[in-house]
Scaffold this motif. Structure first.
Motif, PDB file in Angstrom:
ATOM      1  N   ILE A 187      28.389 -60.537 -39.298  1.00  0.00           N
ATOM      2  CA  ILE A 187      29.086 -59.361 -39.758  1.00  0.00           C
ATOM      3  C   ILE A 187      30.583 -58.822 -40.045  1.00  0.00           C
ATOM      4  O   ILE A 187      31.151 -58.179 -40.667  1.00  0.00           O
ATOM      5  CB  ILE A 187      27.948 -57.886 -38.854  1.00  0.00           C
ATOM      6  N   LYS A 188      31.487 -59.695 -39.172  1.00  0.00           N
ATOM      7  CA  LYS A 188      33.116 -59.851 -39.264  1.00  0.00           C
ATOM      8  C   LYS A 188      33.145 -60.231 -40.299  1.00  0.00           C
ATOM      9  O   LYS A 188      33.892 -58.909 -41.293  1.00  0.00           O
ATOM     10  CB  LYS A 188      33.842 -60.286 -37.804  1.00  0.00           C
ATOM     11  N   GLU A 189      32.410 -61.529 -40.928  1.00  0.00           N
ATOM     12  CA  GLU A 189      33.221 -61.452 -42.034  1.00  0.00           C
ATOM     13  C   GLU A 189      32.940 -60.706 -43.240  1.00  0.00           C
ATOM     14  O   GLU A 189      33.793 -60.435 -44.294  1.00  0.00           O
ATOM     15  CB  GLU A 189      32.148 -63.079 -42.195  1.00  0.00           C
ATOM     16  N   ALA A 190      31.408 -60.207 -43.506  1.00  0.00           N
ATOM     17  CA  ALA A 190      31.165 -59.554 -44.541  1.00  0.00           C
ATOM     18  C   ALA A 190      31.637 -57.783 -44.231  1.00  0.00           C
ATOM     19  O   ALA A 190      31.887 -57.332 -45.108  1.00  0.00           O
ATOM     20  CB  ALA A 190      29.721 -59.265 -43.843  1.00  0.00           C
ATOM     21  N   GLU A 210      23.373 -53.360 -39.881  1.00  0.00           N
ATOM     22  CA  GLU A 210      21.480 -52.639 -39.547  1.00  0.00           C
ATOM     23  C   GLU A 210      20.862 -53.250 -41.189  1.00  0.00           C
ATOM     24  O   GLU A 210      20.027 -53.477 -40.898  1.00  0.00           O
ATOM     25  CB  GLU A 210      21.645 -50.999 -40.473  1.00  0.00           C
ATOM     26  N   ASN A 211      21.659 -52.977 -42.641  1.00  0.00           N
ATOM     27  CA  ASN A 211      21.147 -53.280 -43.919  1.00  0.00           C
ATOM     28  C   ASN A 211      21.056 -54.661 -43.896  1.00  0.00           C
ATOM     29  O   ASN A 211      20.320 -55.239 -44.631  1.00  0.00           O
ATOM     30  CB  ASN A 211      21.740 -52.312 -45.037  1.00  0.00           C
ATOM     31  N   MET A 212      22.144 -55.025 -43.168  1.00  0.00           N
ATOM     32  CA  MET A 212      22.347 -56.728 -43.317  1.00  0.00           C
ATOM     33  C   MET A 212      20.875 -57.358 -42.941  1.00  0.00           C
ATOM     34  O   MET A 212      19.978 -58.384 -43.487  1.00  0.00           O
ATOM     35  CB  MET A 212      23.419 -57.096 -43.138  1.00  0.00           C
ATOM     36  N   SER A 213      20.587 -56.435 -41.602  1.00  0.00           N
ATOM     37  CA  SER A 213      19.392 -57.075 -40.759  1.00  0.00           C
ATOM     38  C   SER A 213      18.490 -56.945 -41.282  1.00  0.00           C
ATOM     39  O   SER A 213      17.513 -57.547 -41.556  1.00  0.00           O
ATOM     40  CB  SER A 213      20.241 -56.879 -39.571  1.00  0.00           C
TER      41      SER A 213
END
Ligand code: ADP
Length: 450
Positions: free
Chosen positions: A140-143, A178-181
């Protein structure tokens, strides 16, 4: 040429393929689930075999049953249609291993282009424009870092996605995690692969795609662009060719780029290169579909090329029957996808018996469908029951013809999207040709007020 072709699909596309095979004198084998015994594709084929129960996983996706049917019936080629196994690289390999020709590109090419993140990387390498975006996101950090750099909104996409599924738009950083997961979970459940990547979300672009055909002798041609911007939930509803939003210079550039994409991956077969076109006429490669597409018929109408026939010939090792210089794109074609859905209930799919059926006809009207009077629409598959295609010398005439054909089209007993299209085709924004992928949302709000 092939001895016999098995069609590993159902409904209108199976009928479409059987028609070209018949014209070519090639016997066909259709396969069907227990729920599809009354579909037209079963009665039109030379031979038909039931391959499993209603569930797609046990019938139209049942590789063992399909391969066994091909071997036992003596079919030496399989046409996968679209959807189901059409972009399944393993299936293409399995066909080959059994000495059956898969009518489509090789498993390796499907693998390379079917993974959207990998396809984007290949295109970037070849200097084909792509939307700003990431490779597969690992954390997520990279995102977050990437999204901050390109700015919101962004769209998270499943690398294995298709059919408008496995995509999520994110407007601000706090919604990202949240959307990523959620997207990863959906990707796993729909496509069996949780990998996702992120792209810049373009504000209301047009969806423009180019139909290409490439044989095994190195000949590549394109049949112009299709505008598929009229979409609901990222799924196409109405397509037309040529696009009313593409000028001559952009058209030529799109065609040239599409051919470059084909050559970059040494593609063989029929396929579609999908682009997004922004307000400033910049376009970006989105993905390649390595198969026949639902909307191929409109390109056939303006080019006079039977795309399925060419596809079968390419697979058999024959050269394309036409050269680019032979192709004279003429007139305008529009397709409405007639779905068994209730437009007043958020396009809820409808099943049930068609009690009365009258398809339109006349000059320049084409109906590709597997349904008829007394046909029972099974609730287990896609809601597409017919494709209504109209051709005329100009866009304005094609619109009028579509309006006339929609008024003639009677399907009684189940709700369909026909009344919705009757309103859409008369809409001033649609008629002006100045629309983008935001059209349907806007139109539905106006439609709801009527
Ligand atoms: P699928 O393979 O599921 O059909 P696509 O990648 O072809 O998905 O995208 C479907 C639609 O989603 C596009 O036609 C467009 O309307 C919308 N879309 C996809 N990517 C973007 C983007 N980066 N910006 C804006 N809209 C997008």
């Amino acid at each position: 040429m092939f001895r016999k072709i098995l069609i590993a699909n159902r409904g209108e596309v199976a009928v479409r393929i059987i028609r070209s095979c018949r014209e070519m004198g090639i016997p066909t084998v259709s396969v069907y689930s227990e729920a599809d015994v009354n579909s037209l594709h079963v009665s039109l084929a030379t031979e038909s075999y039931c391959i499993g129960p209603k569930e797609s996983a046990k019938s139209y996706l049942n590789v063992q049953a399909i391969i066994a049917t091909a071997l036992l019936s003596g079919a030496d080629a399989i046409h996968p249609g679209y959807g189901f196994l059409s972009e399944n690289a393993d299936f293409a390999d399995i066909c080959k291993a059994h000495g059956i020709c898969f009518i489509g590109p090789s498993g390796d090419v499907i693998r390379r282009m079917g993974d959207k993140a990998q396809a984007r990387a290949t295109m970037a390498n070849k200097k084909i424009p792509i939307t700003p975006g990431t490779g597969i996101i690992k954390d997520i950090k990279e995102a977050k870092k990437f999204c901050k750099k390109i700015g919101y909104p962004v769209i998270i996409k499943a690398t294995a996605g298709g059919g408008g599924k496995g995509m999520r738009i994110v407007n601000e950083e706090k919604e990202l995690e949240e959307n990523m997961s959620l997207c990863q979970t959906e990707a796993q459940s729909f496509f069996g692969n949780p990998d996702v990547y992120i792209e810049k979300y373009l504000q209301n672009p047009r969806h423009i795609e180019v139909q290409i055909l490439a044989d095994k002798k190195g000949n590549v041609i394109q049949l112009g662009e299709r505008d598929c911007s009229i979409q609901r939930r990222h799924q196409k509803l109405v397509e037309e060719t040529p696009s009313p939003g593409v000028n001559k210079a952009v058209r030529e550039k799109l065609a040239k780029t599409a051919i470059e994409v084909v050559k970059a991956v040494q593609y063989e077969g029929v396929g579609t290169i999908e682009f997004l076109l922004d307000k400033d006429n910049n376009f970006y490669f989105m993905e390649m579909n390595t198969r026949l597409q639902v909307e191929h018929g409109i390109s056939e109408m303006i080019s006079n090329v039977d795309i399925v026939r060419e596809q079968v010939c390419i697979a058999a090792g024959l050269p394309l029957s036409v050269k680019q210089s032979d192709i004279k794109l003429q007139g305008h074609a529009i397709e409405c996808r007639i779905n068994a859905e209730d437009p007043d209930k958020n396009f809820m799919p409808m099943a049930g018996v068609i009690k009365g059926y009258n398809a339109p006809g006349g000059f320049g009207v084409r109906v590709d469908s597997h349904v008829y009077s007394d046909y029972e629409i099974p609730p287990y598959y896609d809601s597409l029951i017919s494709k209504l295609i109209c051709w005329a010398p100009t866009r304005q005439q094609a619109i009028r013809k579509m309006y006339r054909a929609l008024k003639e089209y009677a399907i009684v007993g189940t709700k369909t999207t026909i009344p919705f299209y009757q309103m859409l085709i008369e809409d001033a924004v649609f008629i002006s040709g100045k629309f983008d992928t935001g059209f349907i949302e806007d139109f539905c709000m106006r439609y709801a007020d009527k």
